[in-house]
Design a protein around this motif. Structure first.
Motif, PDB file in Angstrom:
ATOM      1  N   MET A   1       0.935  -1.191  -0.143  1.00 56.97           N
ATOM      2  CA  MET A   1      -0.025   0.100   0.055  1.00 56.97           C
ATOM      3  C   MET A   1       0.873   1.300   0.090  1.00 56.97           C
ATOM      4  N   GLU A   2       0.630   2.269  -0.869  1.00 54.07           N
ATOM      5  CA  GLU A   2       1.381   3.405  -0.965  1.00 54.07           C
ATOM      6  C   GLU A   2       1.026   4.292   0.401  1.00 54.07           C
ATOM      7  N   ARG A   3       2.229   4.657   0.904  1.00 54.85           N
ATOM      8  CA  ARG A   3       1.848   5.602   2.031  1.00 54.85           C
ATOM      9  C   ARG A   3       1.461   7.108   1.617  1.00 54.85           C
ATOM     10  N   LYS A   4       0.564   7.676   2.590  1.00 54.04           N
ATOM     11  CA  LYS A   4      -0.006   8.761   2.422  1.00 54.04           C
ATOM     12  C   LYS A   4       1.015   9.890   2.345  1.00 54.04           C
ATOM     13  N   ARG A   5       0.820  10.807   1.467  1.00 50.85           N
ATOM     14  CA  ARG A   5       1.694  11.810   1.624  1.00 50.85           C
ATOM     15  C   ARG A   5       1.166  13.000   2.065  1.00 50.85           C
ATOM     16  N   PRO A   6       2.038  13.724   2.929  1.00 49.93           N
ATOM     17  CA  PRO A   6       1.423  14.847   3.459  1.00 49.93           C
ATOM     18  C   PRO A   6       0.970  16.069   2.202  1.00 49.93           C
ATOM     19  N   SER A   7      -0.243  16.709   2.553  1.00 50.62           N
ATOM     20  CA  SER A   7      -0.883  17.568   1.593  1.00 50.62           C
ATOM     21  C   SER A   7      -0.285  18.693   1.628  1.00 50.62           C
ATOM     22  N   ARG A   8      -0.478  19.745   0.536  1.00 49.32           N
ATOM     23  CA  ARG A   8      -0.090  20.772   0.345  1.00 49.32           C
ATOM     24  C   ARG A   8      -0.375  22.004   1.557  1.00 49.32           C
ATOM     25  N   PHE A   9      -1.322  21.663   2.186  1.00 48.49           N
ATOM     26  CA  PHE A   9      -1.838  22.075   3.519  1.00 48.49           C
ATOM     27  C   PHE A   9      -0.852  21.854   4.597  1.00 48.49           C
ATOM     28  N   LEU A  10      -0.739  20.466   4.638  1.00 45.06           N
ATOM     29  CA  LEU A  10       0.406  20.188   5.619  1.00 45.06           C
ATOM     30  C   LEU A  10       1.901  20.859   5.325  1.00 45.06           C
ATOM     31  N   GLY A  11       2.169  20.904   4.002  1.00 45.56           N
ATOM     32  CA  GLY A  11       3.740  21.688   3.888  1.00 45.56           C
ATOM     33  C   GLY A  11       3.759  23.212   4.400  1.00 45.56           C
ATOM     34  N   GLY A  12       2.482  23.939   4.190  1.00 48.14           N
ATOM     35  CA  GLY A  12       2.349  25.136   4.276  1.00 48.14           C
ATOM     36  C   GLY A  12       2.167  25.411   5.810  1.00 48.14           C
ATOM     37  N   LEU A  13       1.498  24.617   6.537  1.00 47.52           N
ATOM     38  CA  LEU A  13       1.403  24.554   8.077  1.00 47.52           C
ATOM     39  C   LEU A  13       2.593  24.420   8.728  1.00 47.52           C
ATOM     40  N   LEU A  40       3.512  10.100  12.344  1.00 45.36           N
ATOM     41  CA  LEU A  40       2.665  10.675  13.102  1.00 45.36           C
ATOM     42  C   LEU A  40       1.413  10.657  12.533  1.00 45.36           C
ATOM     43  N   ALA A  41       0.273   9.691  12.597  1.00 44.15           N
ATOM     44  CA  ALA A  41      -1.037   9.499  11.932  1.00 44.15           C
ATOM     45  C   ALA A  41      -1.802  10.410  12.733  1.00 44.15           C
ATOM     46  N   THR A  42      -2.649  11.306  12.194  1.00 41.68           N
ATOM     47  CA  THR A  42      -3.373  12.141  12.846  1.00 41.68           C
ATOM     48  C   THR A  42      -5.003  12.108  12.304  1.00 41.68           C
ATOM     49  N   ALA A  43      -5.521  13.079  11.525  1.00 40.98           N
ATOM     50  CA  ALA A  43      -6.918  12.906  11.087  1.00 40.98           C
ATOM     51  C   ALA A  43      -7.089  13.715   9.807  1.00 40.98           C
ATOM     52  N   THR A  44      -8.305  14.122   9.713  1.00 38.88           N
ATOM     53  CA  THR A  44      -8.497  15.129   8.307  1.00 38.88           C
ATOM     54  C   THR A  44      -7.887  16.385   8.754  1.00 38.88           C
ATOM     55  N   GLU A  81      -9.741   5.117  13.500  1.00 38.75           N
ATOM     56  CA  GLU A  81      -9.886   3.769  12.813  1.00 38.75           C
ATOM     57  C   GLU A  81      -8.644   3.514  11.783  1.00 38.75           C
ATOM     58  N   GLU A  82      -8.415   4.214  10.827  1.00 45.45           N
ATOM     59  CA  GLU A  82      -7.443   4.195   9.828  1.00 45.45           C
ATOM     60  C   GLU A  82      -5.779   4.261  10.831  1.00 45.45           C
ATOM     61  N   ASN A  83      -5.958   5.110  11.625  1.00 51.35           N
ATOM     62  CA  ASN A  83      -4.519   5.071  12.518  1.00 51.35           C
ATOM     63  C   ASN A  83      -4.138   3.854  13.070  1.00 51.35           C
ATOM     64  N   LEU A  84      -5.235   3.366  13.434  1.00 55.31           N
ATOM     65  CA  LEU A  84      -5.018   1.963  14.032  1.00 55.31           C
ATOM     66  C   LEU A  84      -4.263   0.750  12.895  1.00 55.31           C
ATOM     67  N   ARG A  85      -4.988   1.025  11.995  1.00 55.74           N
ATOM     68  CA  ARG A  85      -4.425   0.248  10.764  1.00 55.74           C
ATOM     69  C   ARG A  85      -2.922   0.541  10.374  1.00 55.74           C
ATOM     70  N   LEU A  86      -2.542   2.075  10.372  1.00 55.34           N
ATOM     71  CA  LEU A  86      -1.214   2.317  10.154  1.00 55.34           C
ATOM     72  C   LEU A  86      -0.254   1.725  10.986  1.00 55.34           C
ATOM     73  N   GLY A  90       2.773  -1.073  10.866  1.00 63.43           N
ATOM     74  CA  GLY A  90       4.287  -0.647  10.719  1.00 63.43           C
ATOM     75  C   GLY A  90       4.562   1.005  10.177  1.00 63.43           C
ATOM     76  N   GLU A  91       3.325   1.162   9.128  1.00 64.63           N
ATOM     77  CA  GLU A  91       3.377   2.305   8.508  1.00 64.63           C
ATOM     78  C   GLU A  91       3.472   3.523   9.277  1.00 64.63           C
ATOM     79  N   ALA A  92       3.117   3.491  10.524  1.00 64.11           N
ATOM     80  CA  ALA A  92       3.304   4.851  11.569  1.00 64.11           C
ATOM     81  C   ALA A  92       3.701   4.212  12.710  1.00 64.11           C
ATOM     82  N   GLY A  93       4.605   4.838  13.273  1.00 63.42           N
ATOM     83  CA  GLY A  93       4.959   4.476  14.710  1.00 63.42           C
ATOM     84  C   GLY A  93       4.232   5.155  15.899  1.00 63.42           C
ATOM     85  N   PHE A  94       3.779   6.545  15.594  1.00 60.46           N
ATOM     86  CA  PHE A  94       2.783   7.217  16.652  1.00 60.46           C
ATOM     87  C   PHE A  94       1.246   7.412  15.737  1.00 60.46           C
TER      88      PHE A  94
END
Length: 356
Positions: A1-13, A40-44, A81-86, A90-94
């Protein structure tokens, strides 16, 4: 599964916080080749998990990485729920999780009963209370408590976006009160902002938006509805029914008078913990140093987001649903906190002997 990439909003923030941190602490990130980074997995991006996660991650890059060579990188996700899957994969450590989802994962129950108990899940620290905000039209609030939800058959109720943590926790609460959400309500699946709009436009009669106080969607809905809307309290008997299902997870919480437009009286509700979680595979030293950083620089987090103003060292373990990571045990013992037996991991993970 491809790892989520940080959004442009994430980059700006992230860039904005990096600049603020550089001015605040006078620090710069370590060279790229020296970094050891955990996801570190968060949410929307519209909720509280995401900006708080970005602030923690960016703080780690400015403070922890130069000192320890360890940092976190926040990503947006669909929530608990998705964070627990990550975490499991092993895709996320936190990850930031609702307390309910941590309890379900640890037990292999509730919405996660199809999965094996997540015995590698560990708590790091409580973050802020996820406060229940049950809001209905004033003409339907005969008692002013959750019992009013059962008084109107077919109540048009926004239960949260489909498959979200909000939907899961709302179903848990309603079922604990003896209600069948699918039978007793005309359910609407919407996020917080859309629910506020629907309430304002009289397309729904009620909603619950659990989050840190104050919740922007609740502010907007009450500002528009005036005295035609009411926040419901949770009675002692109702709290007992909820507590019987997972003891100690939801705790009493008072929404102070004046928190929201037209709210002249305090509202006695309940809240579960939102907490920072890790997997047992993360080294003890990394979690220990992360906590040192968080509590040394709590003033920065609290200046960045109002929800984190609820974070204090004495309340760092309140309501945690799964055992602590060994690095967290070490940190809290050094700080003089008494830890209940339920939060101590197995003896193989942590030394339970007397401290020097």
């Amino acid at each position: 599964m491809e790892r989520k990439r940080p959004s442009r909003f994430l980059g700006g923030l992230t860039a904005a916080i990096l600049l603020l941190l550089t001015l605040w602490f006078g620090l710069v990130p370590a060279p790229e080749e020296q970094r050891s980074t955990y996801i570190l997995a968060t949410a929307t991006t519209g909720g509280t998990f995401y900006p708080v996660g970005v602030a923690i991650a960016t703080l780690s890059k400015q403070v922890l990485e130069p000192r320890e060579g360890v940092s976190l990188a926040a990503i947006s996700s669909a929530g608990s729920e998705e964070n627990l899957r990550l975490l499991r994969s092993g895709e996320a450590g936190f990850a930031i999780l609702q307390g309910l989802y941590g309890a379900w994962a640890w037990r292999g129950s509730g919405r996660l009963e199809a999965q094996a108990p997540f015995t590698e899940l560990r708590s790091v620290t409580a973050l802020w209370p996820n406060v229940e905000h049950f809001l209905i039209r004033a003409e339907l609030a005969e008692q002013g408590s959750l019992s009013d939800l059962a008084s109107t058959p077919g109540l048009r109720f926004s239960i949260g976006a489909r498959y979200s943590g909000t939907e899961g926790s709302n179903r848990f609460l309603l079922e604990a009160l003896g209600l069948d959400p699918d039978r007793d309500f005309e359910l609407v699946y919407q996020g917080y902002g859309a629910s506020a709009d629907a309430f304002q436009n009289q397309r729904i009669d009620g909603m619950n938006t659990p989050a840190g106080v104050p919740v922007a969607a609740v502010t907007r809905a009450l500002a528009a509805a005036g005295d035609q809307a009411r926040l419901l309290s949770v009675s002692a008997s109702e709290r007992a029914l909820i507590d019987a299902r997972i003891p100690g997870l939801w705790r009493p919480y008072t929404i102070a008078a004046g928190t929201y437009p037209g709210q002249q009286e305090p509202v006695q509700t309940i809240a579960q913990v939102n907490f920072l979680a890790a997997t047992a595979s993360v080294p003890e030293e990394h979690v220990y140093q992360l906590l040192v950083m968080l509590y040394e620089h709590l003033d920065f987090l609290q200046a960045f987001h109002a929800a984190t103003r609820a974070m204090t060292l004495p309340s760092a373990t309140d309501g945690l649903p799964v055992p602590l990571h060994p690095g967290a045990v070490r940190f809290y013992r050094e700080q003089g906190l008494e830890l209940p037996d339920a939060l101590i991991p197995s003896p193989r993970e942590v030394d339970d002997g007397p401290l020097d």
